[in-house]
Enzyme design. Sequence first.
Site, PDB file in Angstrom:
ATOM      1  N   GLU A 128       0.823  -1.209   0.000  1.00 10.26           N
ATOM      2  CA  GLU A 128       0.000   0.000   0.000  1.00 10.26           C
ATOM      3  C   GLU A 128       0.860   1.262   0.000  1.00 10.26           C
ATOM      4  O   GLU A 128       0.547   2.249  -0.674  1.00 10.26           O
ATOM      5  CB  GLU A 128      -0.937  -0.001   1.207  1.00 10.26           C
ATOM      6  CG  GLU A 128      -1.940  -1.130   1.241  1.00 10.26           C
ATOM      7  CD  GLU A 128      -3.080  -0.934   0.254  1.00 10.26           C
ATOM      8  OE1 GLU A 128      -3.879  -1.853   0.091  1.00 10.26           O
ATOM      9  OE2 GLU A 128      -3.171   0.136  -0.370  1.00 10.26           O
TER      10      GLU A 128
ATOM     11  N   ARG B   7       0.774   3.870  -3.249  1.00  5.49           N
ATOM     12  CA  ARG B   7       0.142   5.161  -2.977  1.00  5.49           C
ATOM     13  C   ARG B   7       1.164   6.274  -2.773  1.00  5.49           C
ATOM     14  O   ARG B   7       1.071   7.328  -3.396  1.00  5.49           O
ATOM     15  CB  ARG B   7      -0.753   5.049  -1.731  1.00  5.49           C
ATOM     16  CG  ARG B   7      -1.851   4.016  -1.841  1.00  5.49           C
ATOM     17  CD  ARG B   7      -2.870   4.167  -0.721  1.00  5.49           C
ATOM     18  NE  ARG B   7      -3.673   2.959  -0.555  1.00  5.49           N
ATOM     19  CZ  ARG B   7      -4.926   2.944  -0.123  1.00  5.49           C
ATOM     20  NH1 ARG B   7      -5.520   4.076   0.198  1.00  5.49           N
ATOM     21  NH2 ARG B   7      -5.588   1.809   0.016  1.00  5.49           N
TER      22      ARG B   7
ATOM     23  N   ASP C  48      -5.153 -10.051  -8.196  1.00  6.38           N
ATOM     24  CA  ASP C  48      -5.513  -9.311  -9.404  1.00  6.38           C
ATOM     25  C   ASP C  48      -4.356  -8.559 -10.051  1.00  6.38           C
ATOM     26  O   ASP C  48      -4.073  -8.723 -11.229  1.00  6.38           O
ATOM     27  CB  ASP C  48      -6.674  -8.353  -9.107  1.00  6.38           C
ATOM     28  CG  ASP C  48      -6.419  -7.479  -7.890  1.00  6.38           C
ATOM     29  OD1 ASP C  48      -5.426  -7.699  -7.165  1.00  6.38           O
ATOM     30  OD2 ASP C  48      -7.229  -6.569  -7.648  1.00  6.38           O
TER      31      ASP C  48
ATOM     32  N   GLU D  88     -12.054   0.727 -10.481  1.00  8.60           N
ATOM     33  CA  GLU D  88     -11.691  -0.229 -11.539  1.00  8.60           C
ATOM     34  C   GLU D  88     -12.554  -0.104 -12.797  1.00  8.60           C
ATOM     35  O   GLU D  88     -12.042  -0.193 -13.924  1.00  8.60           O
ATOM     36  CB  GLU D  88     -11.763  -1.662 -10.997  1.00  8.60           C
ATOM     37  CG  GLU D  88     -10.658  -2.025 -10.029  1.00  8.60           C
ATOM     38  CD  GLU D  88     -10.884  -1.452  -8.653  1.00  8.60           C
ATOM     39  OE1 GLU D  88      -9.897  -1.295  -7.905  1.00  8.60           O
ATOM     40  OE2 GLU D  88     -12.049  -1.156  -8.311  1.00  8.60           O
TER      41      GLU D  88
ATOM     42  N   THR E 289      -0.933   0.634 -10.302  1.00  5.41           N
ATOM     43  CA  THR E 289      -2.240   0.147  -9.889  1.00  5.41           C
ATOM     44  C   THR E 289      -2.973   1.120  -8.983  1.00  5.41           C
ATOM     45  O   THR E 289      -4.107   0.846  -8.585  1.00  5.41           O
ATOM     46  CB  THR E 289      -2.099  -1.239  -9.212  1.00  5.41           C
ATOM     47  OG1 THR E 289      -3.373  -1.874  -9.165  1.00  5.41           O
ATOM     48  CG2 THR E 289      -1.538  -1.092  -7.814  1.00  5.41           C
TER      49      THR E 289
END
Length: 672
Positions: A302, A306, A435, A570, A659
């Site tokens: 994360e 980010r 994913d 998404e 992502t």
Amino acid sequence: MMYPPPRKDFIALTLSDAHSHAYNNGKHRRQSCWRKWKRLSRLQRSLILFLLALLLILALLSYSSVAERWRGWSDKEDWLELRNRIPDNPPAAGKPPAPVVGPHLEPDEGPDVAAEPSRPEILLLAKPPIKKRTFLNKRGPPSRQKDGNVSDTKGEEKPRQQVVPEEGGEEEEEKKIVSWRGAMIEADQATEPPPSANGKEAAAPPAAPASPAATGRPEDRLEAVRDAFRHAWKGYRDHAWGHDELKPVSKSFGEWFGLGLTLIDSLDTMWIMGLKEEFAEARNWVEKELSFEKNVDVNLFETTIRVLGGLLSCYHLTKDQLFLEKAKDLGSRLMPAFKTPSKIPFSDVNIGTGTAHPPRWTSDSTLAEVTSIQLEFRELSHVTQDPQYQDVANEIMRLVHKLPGKHDGLVPMFINTNSGQFSHKGVFTLGARADSYYEYLLKQWIQGGKTEDDLLEDYLQAIEGVKKHLVRQTGPGRLTFVGELTHNRFSPKMDHLVCFLPGTLALGVHNGLPGDHMDLAVRLMETCHQMYQQMETGLSPEIAHFSLQAGDGQDVVVKPADRHNLLRPETVESLFYMFRFTGDAKYRDWGWDMLRSFNKYAKVPSGGYTSINNVRDPANPAPRDKMESFFLGETLKYLFLLFSDDVELLSLDKYVFNTEAHPLPIWPPPPK
């Protein structure tokens, strides 16, 4: 002639005799009945007892029916009273009814809503309402993480009233919810009760300023997205400045790592949208307040996607050295996570002490976490000319490339940090915990100038495995979806997270991969759109199940525990790719519908947007009081890019998005 009055003792004696006589007669009758009962045969006695029991049962059933009928009269009176308050012109068929405008949410904006007549406070229901009772549920703000590194800092919330149906209600299963592609939100969010309009929080905050009327023109839609960002940013600036996340309903904040996640996630979005004042103020905070010298455990994945990704993206867009220096500082502090026996990194690292460890409940890391940090670490080496970051990231991909346990390119969800082997084998999904592994296979290949053949081989093999094992069609509407496989047993379950796939497939075709990938992308894009379209609020649930039988009547089935919407990006991410590569205006229209639904059901008047608990209840979507950082960093960014006519704005031939939607430059191919 006068008779003397009767004596009292004579009267008492007479009464006593009468009582004795009656008692003796009753006793005689009882003895007589008993003698008659004893004279009956055993069969006769059994038959009589059976008939008596049958009569008792019939009496009880009759009483229950009568009582229910009397209760129904009370409900019927309430229902008739509601019907008398319904206007003569109900909402048009096919449109979900507008929600009751409560203290936290405001109606949709724009000409479509302004043209409609005002709606009544009471909605036309399909059946009489269930009687409800209320009770107080006092609770404080939950900790962001189970281990309690950092907790929310605004003190306890005010007591709320929770509305609970007396009958027919379904209690949601308490469980952990995947926050992004592998990390967790605290468990209590999955079952957080909706704020009551009767509780102490019912005082309506001031209404949010209305945005300019937005039409179907791209320039108006662009401005509507800017307005949405400004409104979200206002809530963060007013109530959560410098903290990780905004709690827009309670006007407070929550901490996860204490790194200003929302602020850093939003930097490149502000730059792209041309919000110069907001960007300058945020940059000033990064310069003066952002410090990584703190004793706190952070999640490697994360924090990488980010914070590290956000800083690197801002450096490339602005050429401001401040962001590069901060990125270098953070990258060096994350490196201890890679010091494991297998070279598969630990999930958590303390950026102050330099220690790292796996989650407290397991020695495994999720596959998505360890294989979705490569774009950022490779780019950090590229700009610093320090190879250590790229080396550790590439080593993970080399190990995973040759690991046994794959199923036609599909990979298990977990990998052990001690052995370096897959664990929990036999479970395959493109949803949470796996994913972005597939996404980063393609994007690393693009980032590196299309020279790393192992990455391309793994990606192509995986897509063939998806088509072979996971792709199915629904029975009613023939919607194509991607399910899950558990020890060779197929489940028609698809996370909203899987809606990244249409965009990734389209990106691959744009870069020369097989054309049938685009055919699958088009079909999956329609399904992701229907996950929004078929919900009463126009917002997708977190998880959808699909009907495989033609006679089921509906394609998308949503379980009570899966009805929440976290403002995820998404679907609009894939809409952006699909429009860039096809030019089909319907993808813009679908994105516009999504924005209008966010404004209608998730916008908080005082500033910010909130995730909601129930996408199937437009009258009470049940605000969760949390705005994830990715709503500003991704959802609104992709909406802006979708409506922009400038194809050179972050050209997909020059940038690849990580992502978390942070654009990083594509490297020029090495000289031959």
